[in-house]
Write an enzyme that holds these catalytic residues in place. Structure first.
Site, mmCIF file in Angstrom:
data_model
loop_
_atom_site.group_PDB
_atom_site.id
_atom_site.type_symbol
_atom_site.label_atom_id
_atom_site.label_comp_id
_atom_site.label_asym_id
_atom_site.label_seq_id
_atom_site.Cartn_x
_atom_site.Cartn_y
_atom_site.Cartn_z
ATOM 1 N N HIS A 1 -16.481 4.308 79.616
ATOM 2 C CA HIS A 1 -16.660 5.445 80.507
ATOM 3 C C HIS A 1 -15.287 5.997 80.877
ATOM 4 O O HIS A 1 -14.259 5.444 80.477
ATOM 5 C CB HIS A 1 -17.431 5.016 81.770
ATOM 6 C CG HIS A 1 -16.726 3.949 82.559
ATOM 7 N ND1 HIS A 1 -16.751 2.628 82.195
ATOM 8 C CD2 HIS A 1 -15.959 4.019 83.689
ATOM 9 C CE1 HIS A 1 -16.044 1.908 83.063
ATOM 10 N NE2 HIS A 1 -15.553 2.735 83.965
ATOM 11 N N LYS B 1 -13.051 0.439 77.149
ATOM 12 C CA LYS B 1 -13.779 1.047 78.250
ATOM 13 C C LYS B 1 -14.750 2.084 77.702
ATOM 14 O O LYS B 1 -14.377 2.907 76.863
ATOM 15 C CB LYS B 1 -12.774 1.700 79.204
ATOM 16 C CG LYS B 1 -13.329 2.188 80.519
ATOM 17 C CD LYS B 1 -12.191 2.719 81.385
ATOM 18 C CE LYS B 1 -12.686 3.263 82.697
ATOM 19 N NZ LYS B 1 -11.576 3.818 83.514
#
Length: 231
Positions: A114, A112
């Site tokens: 963010h 991921k």
């Protein structure tokens, strides 16, 4: 009930449960190694709350037995993506219900970029880690999990699986005279707990008698004789 008798009874109950749920099926199925297997185990078909809860009970029983009888130890639980995520979570819940609360983590296939970022979710990986998976065939998923765990500074210490196929693993496309479970246990030095093994499946089919079950027993036995490993 003696320890071995208790384990055998648990294994027989689990095999019957898996057949009833349609998770364990008989026919002709191609494995990752390119073999034509007369049976297939698909843990993704433990697909409702009742089935998953019962499955977690089997995992917890096998783990607690291994902790009592085999000295299995672990500090936290890791569920490898994707099937290992619900399995690991369900096992963590059931163990906590039985008085053995442990931290739980899992990984994403894609990191991921963010929020918290990274590919790991849940409790920080540390200490002795137990990997929860369904079936160990080539051992690829376990090796990937080991790499993730060690990169985080923790120790990949033990593995628990639902079914040990007890068949030869493959290395570079060739059969080798040991199973993935034996490789993980004997060569990587990790503890391995299982709910049931292929020999338990054969015993279940033998007890079902003639007819379709008898034919399935003959096919599974022939497969075991061809691809099975020495215990």
């Amino acid at each position: 009930m003696a320890g071995e008798e208790k384990k055998e009874a648990l294994a027989q109950e689990f095999v019957a449960f898996a057949v009833e749920c349609g998770v364990l099926r008989f026919g002709e199925f191609k494995t990752k190694a390119g073999r034509l297997s007369p049976y297939f185990f698909n843990a993704g078909l433990f697909d409702d709350g009742a089935k998953l809860g019962r499955l977690a009970e089997f995992y917890a029983a096998a783990l607690l037995d291994a902790m009592r009888e085999g000295g299995l130890e672990f500090d936290m639980i890791f569920g490898p993506a994707y099937k290992g995520i619900p399995l690991g979570a369900a096992v963590a819940v059931e163990l906590a219900r039985r008085g053995h609360n442990r931290p739980f983590a899992y990984n994403r296939k894609e990191a991921k970029d963010h929020g918290e970022g990274g590919s790991l979710v849940g409790a920080p990986l540390k200490g002795r880690v137990l990997i929860v998976d369904d079936v160990m065939s080539a051992g690829t998923a376990v090796r990937e999990s080991i790499a993730l765990i060690e990169a985080a500074g923790a120790q990949a210490h033990a593995v628990v699986i639902a079914l040990d196929r007890q068949e030869m693993a493959t290395e570079n496309g060739a059969d080798v005279p040991y199973s993935a479970v034996q490789y993980v246990r004997d060569r990587l030095g990790m503890q391995v707990a299982t709910i049931a093994r292929l020999e338990d499946l054969l015993r279940y089919l033998e007890c079902q008698g003639a007819g379709a079950s008898g034919a399935d027993h003959a096919r599974v036995l022939a497969y075991r004789q061809r691809y099975g490993v020495a215990q």
